[in-house]
Scaffold this motif. Structure first.
Motif, short mmCIF file in Angstrom:
data_model
loop_
_atom_site.label_atom_id
_atom_site.label_comp_id
_atom_site.label_asym_id
_atom_site.label_seq_id
_atom_site.Cartn_x
_atom_site.Cartn_y
_atom_site.Cartn_z
N THR A 222 0.81 -1.23 0.00
CA THR A 222 0.00 0.00 0.00
C THR A 222 0.83 1.27 0.00
O THR A 222 0.30 2.35 -0.28
CB THR A 222 -0.94 0.02 1.22
OG1 THR A 222 -0.18 -0.09 2.42
CG2 THR A 222 -1.95 -1.10 1.13
N SER A 223 2.13 1.17 0.33
CA SER A 223 2.97 2.37 0.36
C SER A 223 3.17 2.91 -1.05
O SER A 223 3.33 2.15 -2.01
CB SER A 223 4.32 2.06 1.00
OG SER A 223 4.16 1.68 2.34
N ARG A 224 3.22 4.23 -1.16
CA ARG A 224 3.42 4.87 -2.47
C ARG A 224 4.86 5.29 -2.69
O ARG A 224 5.26 5.56 -3.82
CB ARG A 224 2.49 6.09 -2.58
CG ARG A 224 1.01 5.71 -2.65
CD ARG A 224 0.15 6.95 -2.90
NE ARG A 224 -1.25 6.58 -3.11
CZ ARG A 224 -2.16 6.46 -2.16
NH1 ARG A 224 -1.81 6.68 -0.91
NH2 ARG A 224 -3.40 6.15 -2.45
N LYS A 225 5.64 5.38 -1.64
CA LYS A 225 7.04 5.78 -1.75
C LYS A 225 7.92 4.54 -1.96
O LYS A 225 7.75 3.54 -1.28
CB LYS A 225 7.49 6.51 -0.48
CG LYS A 225 6.63 7.72 -0.12
CD LYS A 225 6.79 8.84 -1.13
CE LYS A 225 6.03 10.09 -0.67
NZ LYS A 225 6.16 11.20 -1.66
N GLN A 229 8.40 1.02 0.38
CA GLN A 229 8.18 -0.33 -0.14
C GLN A 229 9.41 -1.20 0.08
O GLN A 229 9.30 -2.36 0.52
CB GLN A 229 7.84 -0.25 -1.63
CG GLN A 229 6.56 0.49 -1.95
CD GLN A 229 6.45 0.86 -3.41
OE1 GLN A 229 7.39 0.64 -4.20
NE2 GLN A 229 5.32 1.42 -3.80
N GLN A 330 6.65 -3.95 -6.73
CA GLN A 330 5.69 -2.86 -6.57
C GLN A 330 5.81 -1.84 -7.70
O GLN A 330 4.82 -1.23 -8.10
CB GLN A 330 5.92 -2.16 -5.22
CG GLN A 330 5.40 -2.93 -4.03
CD GLN A 330 3.91 -3.22 -4.12
OE1 GLN A 330 3.50 -4.37 -4.19
NE2 GLN A 330 3.08 -2.18 -4.13
N ARG A 331 7.01 -1.69 -8.22
CA ARG A 331 7.22 -0.69 -9.28
C ARG A 331 6.73 -1.19 -10.64
O ARG A 331 6.10 -0.43 -11.41
CB ARG A 331 8.72 -0.35 -9.37
CG ARG A 331 9.11 0.61 -10.49
CD ARG A 331 8.59 2.00 -10.22
NE ARG A 331 9.03 2.93 -11.26
CZ ARG A 331 8.45 3.09 -12.44
NH1 ARG A 331 7.38 2.37 -12.74
NH2 ARG A 331 8.93 3.97 -13.31
N ASP A 480 -8.59 3.88 -0.43
CA ASP A 480 -7.91 4.65 0.62
C ASP A 480 -8.60 4.47 1.96
O ASP A 480 -7.95 4.37 3.01
CB ASP A 480 -7.87 6.13 0.24
CG ASP A 480 -6.90 6.40 -0.89
OD1 ASP A 480 -6.01 5.56 -1.12
OD2 ASP A 480 -7.03 7.45 -1.55
#
Length: 819
Positions: A222-225, A229, A330-331, A480
C-alpha cells in the motif's frame, strides 16, 4: 454514514494550517508510551512484586495521557453516534472486574487486574478519537511499525550474542536488565534456545511477529514511496527468521489461519501480492535459517565478533535481496497485476478463490515439511518442533487439560467470576494432574473464569460489535478508506486468534496493542446516529468527561500509592539481606501494609521477622503479631499457599500442633496434587493420634487417624488416576508414595484395627533392600498385619532376619498389640 477515514470532526481540523500544542504533546506522549511499554516486560502472572511496578507506572502514564486527551478533545466529545457510545461501553470492562472482586480468590491480584483494565479502557478512549484524525492516525501507525521493527532488531542482537550492546540501551528505561543483559531475551527450555526479545516468552513473541509480518506485507503493498516499499520488504526476512527462532508451534499453526482470514478482506490482485511476498520472504528465510540458527547457538555459548558479523552479514544480505525484490515488484508488477485482474475483481466471490487455494497450498507445504525429507533443509531444532505438531503431543494435551480445568473453576464461579488472577490462585484446586501453570494458555477461558459469564458476555459483545461495524464500513469504503485503518485489524485479529492457544494478553503491552487496535477499527467503523440515548451536547460532554476524569484521578492516586507501597516492599527485601535491625526492616513493611494490608510479599517477610523476634526473645507479643497478621491477610488471600505454610510454621513454633494440623486439613482441598501437603497431614495425623492414644483418648485418636488415612486414600486415588493419563501427556510435578507416608499410614490402619488396609498400604513400601531403618519398619508392620489376618510371608521374614536377628520376636510383639 460518516466517512471512516477521517471521522466526523477530523476533516475540519484537517483543513487547519496548524494544530494546537496539546495535540502534538498528546501524539508525542502516545508514541513515547508505546515505545516505553514493551521494554517493561509487564506480564501479569498472578502476583509478582518484580513485575508490579512497571504495570503501575503504565497506569500512571495512561492517566496522564487521558488528562491531555480531555484537554485537547473536550469540545468534540458528544454521544450522538454508535462510535461515541463505545467510549462509554469500554468502561464496563473494568467495571466487571470491580464486580468480580466480590468473590475474588485473591484481592491483591484482582485489584491489579482492575488497574490493568483501566489502562486498556483509557487507551481505547484516547485511540477512538485520536485515530479518527488523519494525521494522528498516520503518526501512530508509523510509530507502531517503528517500535515493532526495533523489537525485532533488539531480539536479533541477543540472538547474535550482542546482549550487552542491547542492554546498554535498554537499561535506561527497563528494570529487566541484569548484569548488563536484558533478562531472557533468549530463553532456554527443553527445546534448547528460543528467541523471545522483550517478551521473555517465545510463544507470545511469535504472536507479535505474526501480526507484524502481515503488517509489513500490508505496507509493502500500500505504500506509495519506493523507499517505504523497499524498507518494509527488507524487514520481512528478519521477522520470519525471528519467528522460526521462537520455535513456537502455536505461531506456525495460527499463522496460515490468520493469513487466510486477512486475504478475505483483499482484492485478488492484493491477495496475489501478499502470497507472493510471504512466499518469497519465506523461501529466502528458510535458505538462511540453518546458518543463522547455528551461528546464534554458538554465539550464545561463546561470543565471537567475527561470528556475529557473519550472522548479520547473512541476514542483512538476504534482507537487501528481499527489499530490492519488493521494490521491483511494486514498481513494475503490481500495477500490471491490478490492471489485468480488475475485471475479475468485480465478479461475485472473486476474493474467495485465492484464500481457498492458499488453504490447499498450505496443507501441501505442511505435509512436505512434516512428512517428507524436505524438512532436512531446516535447522534440526526447528525440524523437530515441526515433527511434533500433532494432537497427541504433550503441550497440546496439557492445553486441553487446562481448558477442562478452567471449566471446573467456572462451574463454581459462574456469574461474576473469581476475580482477576483467579487461575493463578485456584488452578491447584481444580487441576486434573499436578502440572505447574499460572496461566490457562487461553485468554478467553482465563477471562471467563475471572469475570464470569456476565463479564465475558460484556467483553464479547464489545469485541463482536466492533468487528461487525468495522467490516460493514470496510466493505463500503474506497481503497484509501479501506487501507487507512487496516493495520489495526491485522494486529487485533492476529493477537486475539493466537491468544486462543496462549496467554499473550497477560502481557500488558500486548493488551495495549489490542485495545489500541480495537480503537482504530472503531474509528473507521460504519457509525450510525443513536437518537434513543442522545443527550444534549453540553450534558454529554460534561457527564462523560466527569466520569472518566474522576475515574482517572482515582486510578492515578491508587497507582501512585501502590508504587510507593511497592518501593517500600522492595526496600524491605533489600534491607532484609543486608541489615540486622528489626525496626529498620519493619518500617518499609509497615508502609506497604498500611496501603495494601494483604500484600503477600510484605506479609510473608514481616511475619518471618516477627517469628525471628519470638525465637530470640520468647516474647508472646511477636508471636501474636505474626499470627494475627497472617490470619487477617488470609481473609483476602485464602489460596496463598505460602501464607498458609507460614501460619503452620508459627503454630509449630509455639508448639501448637493441633492448630497447625487444622490448617493442613481445612486447606487440603486447595492443593490436592501437592504431595508434600499430604505428607504433612499423614505425618502429623500419626503423631497427634499416637499422642491421644497414649493418654487413653481413643475417640481423638480415631479422629486424627481417620483424617490422615483419608489423606492417604486420596494419594492412592491420585496415583491410580495418573496412570490413566493419555500417552504423551506429562504428569507434571512428582506425585508418589514416600516410605514415611506408607509407614505412618500402615501404622494408623493397624492401630484402628484394620489389618487388611494396613497390609495393603504397607505392601506398597516393601523393598528388596532392607538395610535401612524405614524399610525394616515397614516390613515388620506388614508381617504383623499378615499375622493378624492369619497368613504370613516367609520369604520377606527370611530377608528381614538377615538384617535383624530379632525380627521374628518384634513382629510377634506387634501382632499381639491391642488397640
Amino acid at each position: 454514514m460518516s466517512k471512516p477515514v477521517y471521522g466526523k470532526f477530523a476533516s475540519s481540523s484537517r483543513n487547519k494550517q496548524s494544530r494546537s500544542a496539546l495535540f502534538w504533546i498528546l501524539i508525542t506522549g502516545i508514541i513515547l508510551f508505546l515505545a516505553w511499554t514493551p521494554f517493561q516486560t509487564a506480564l501479569f502472572n498472578g502476583f509478582q512484586l518484580d513485575f508490579e511496578k512497571p504495570i503501575l507506572w503504565t497506569a500512571i502514564l495512561s492517566c496522564l495521557l487521558l488528562f491531555l486527551w480531555v484537554a485537547q478533545y473536550y469540545k468534540r466529545i458528544q454521544l450522538t453516534e454508535q462510535r461515541d457510545w463505545l467510549a462509554v461501553g469500554v468502561l464496563l470492562l473494568p467495571l466487571t472486574y470491580i464486580i468480580s472482586m466480590i468473590s475474588a480468590a485473591s484481592q491483591t491480584q484482582a485489584a491489579n487486574m482492575v488497574l490493568i483494565n483501566c489502562i486498556y479502557a483509557i487507551i481505547f478512549i484516547i485511540g477512538l478519537y485520536v485515530l479518527r484524525d488523519a494525521l494522528g492516525n498516520r503518526m501512530i501507525q508509523g510509530a507502531i511499525m517503528a517500535i515493532a521493527y526495533l523489537i525485532v532488531g533488539f531480539g536479533l542482537l541477543h540472538w547474535f550474542g550482542q546482549g550487552e550492546s542491547a542492554g546498554a540501551i535498554a537499561k535506561w528505561f527497563s528494570n529487566t536488565v541484569l548484569n548488563g543483559i536484558y533478562t531472557h531475551a533468549v530463553m532456554t527450555d527443553s527445546n534448547g534456545l528460543r528467541l523471545t526479545s522483550v517478551f521473555q516468552y517465545a510463544n507470545t513473541y511469535a504472536a507479535f511477529l505474526m501480526a507484524f509480518l502481515f503488517a509489513a506485507v500490508f505496507f509493502v503493498t500500500t505504500s506509495r514511496k519506493w523507499y517505504s516499499q523497499a524498507f518494509h520488504s527488507f524487514m520481512l526476512v528478519p521477522i520470519i527468521v525471528s519467528l522460526l527462532l521462537t520455535l513456537s508451534r502455536g505461531g506456525l499453526v495460527m499463522l496460515p489461519v490468520v493469513f487466510v482470514l486477512l486475504l478475505l478482506f483483499l482484492k485478488p490482485a492484493q491477495q496475489l501480492l501478499w502470497i507472493l511476498y510471504c512466499g518469497m520472504a519465506g523461501v529466502i528465510s528458510l535458505l538462511i535459517s540453518k546458518s543463522v540458527t547455528e551461528l546464534g547457538l554458538q554465539l550464545n555459548e561463546t561470543f565471537s565478533g567475527s561470528g556475529a558479523l557473519k550472522g548479520w552479514g547473512i541476514l542483512i544480505g538476504a534482507s537487501i535481496i528481499m527489499g530490492l525484490l519488493g521494490w521491483v515488484i511494486q514498481r513494475f508488477v503490481a500495477p500490471k497485476l491490478e490492471s489485468v485482474l480488475s475485471t475479475w475483481s468485480e465478479k461475485r466471490g472473486a476474493s474467495l478463490w485465492l484464500p481457498i487455494g492458499s488453504v490447499v497450498i498450505g496443507g501441501v507445504l505442511i505435509f512436505l515439511f512434516i512428512g517428507t525429507g524436505l524438512k532436512n533443509i531446516l535447522p534440526q531444532n526447528i525440524s523437530i518442533r515441526l515433527e511434533n505438531i500433532n494432537f497427541n503431543q504433550h503441550s497440546v494435551l496439557e492445553r486441553f487439560t487446562f481448558y477442562k480445568d478452567a471449566m471446573k473453576v467456572l462451574a463454581d464461579y459462574p456469574i461474576i467470576g473469581a476475580g482477576g488472577g483467579a487461575w493463578a490462585s485456584l488452578y491447584e484446586q481444580y487441576q486434573n494432574n499436578p502440572y505447574t501453570s499460572r496461566q490457562a494458555h487461553n485468554f478467553f477461558l482465563q477471562y471467563l473464569i475471572e469475570v464470569g459469564v456476565l463479564g465475558f458476555l460484556v467483553f464479547m459483545a464489545f469485541i463482536i460489535f466492533i468487528f461487525y461495524k468495522y467490516i460493514r464500513g470496510y466493505v463500503q469504503q474506497d481503497t484509501d478508506g479501506k487501507n487507512s485503518h487496516f493495520l489495526y485489524l491485522i494486529i487485533v485479529l492476529s493477537i486475539l486468534l493466537h491468544s486462543i492457544l496462549d496467554f499473550n494478553l497477560s502481557y500488558v503491552f500486548m493488551g495495549i496493542l489490542v485495545f489500541l487496535g480495537l480503537a482504530g477499527m472503531a474509528a473507521a467503523m460504519d457509525s450510525r446516529p443513536v437518537k434513543k440515548w442522545t443527550l444534549p451536547e453540553s450534558a454529554a460532554r460534561g457527564v462523560f468527561s466527569a466520569v472518566v476524569g474522576i475515574g482517572a484521578i482515582i486510578v492515578l492516586i491508587t497507582s501512585i500509592r501502590y508504587v510507593q507501597a511497592a518501593d517500600a516492599a522492595m526496600d524491605a527485601r533489600r534491607l532484609a539481606q543486608t541489615s540486622n535491625s528489626f525496626e529498620e526492616i519493619k518500617a518499609p513493611l509497615d508502609k506497604d501494609l498500611s496501603i495494601r494490608s494483604s500484600h503477600p510479599d510484605s506479609v510473608l517477610l514481616l511475619s518471618s521477622l516477627y517469628y525471628t523476634g519470638y525465637r530470640q526473645t520468647q516474647e508472646e507479643g511477636f508471636y501474636n503479631l505474626a499470627v494475627d497478621l497472617l490470619n487477617r491477610a488470609l481473609e483476602d488471600e485464602p489460596y496463598n499457599k505460602f501464607m498458609l505454610l507460614r501460619l503452620i510454621e508459627g503454630y509449630e513454633l509455639k508448639q501448637q500442633p493441633e492448630l497447625a494440623y487444622a490448617v493442613l486439613i481445612n486447606n487440603a482441598y486447595k492443593f490436592k496434587w501437592d504431595i508434600e501437603w499430604y505428607e504433612k497431614i499423614i505425618h502429623q495425623g500419626y503423631d497427634l493420634g499416637s499422642k491421644a492414644l497414649g493418654t487413653g483418648d481413643i475417640a481423638t485418636k480415631d479422629q486424627y487417624f481417620k483424617q490422615a488415612t483419608d489423606a492417604f486414600a486420596e494419594v492412592q486415588a491420585g496415583i491410580r488416576h495418573l496412570e490413566t493419563l493419555p500417552e504423551g501427556q506429562l504428569q507434571g510435578r512428582p506425585f508418589e508414595y514416600t516410605p514415611d507416608m506408607i509407614l505412618n499410614a500402615g501404622k494408623m490402619y493397624y492401630m484402628m484395627n484394620q489389618p487388611q488396609e494396613a497390609a495393603d498400604a504397607l505392601k506398597l513400601g516393601i523393598q528388596e533392600d532392607l538395610s535401612q531403618t524405614i524399610p525394616q519398619e515397614i516390613a515388620r508392620w506388614y508381617l504383623a498385619s499378615l499375622q493378624k489376618l492369619g497368613t504370613d510371608d516367609e520369604a520377606l521374614m527370611e530377608r528381614l532376619l538377615q538384617v535383624d536377628p530379632n525380627a521374628e520376636q518384634s513382629v510377634k510383639q506387634l501382632a499381639e498389640l491391642q488397640f
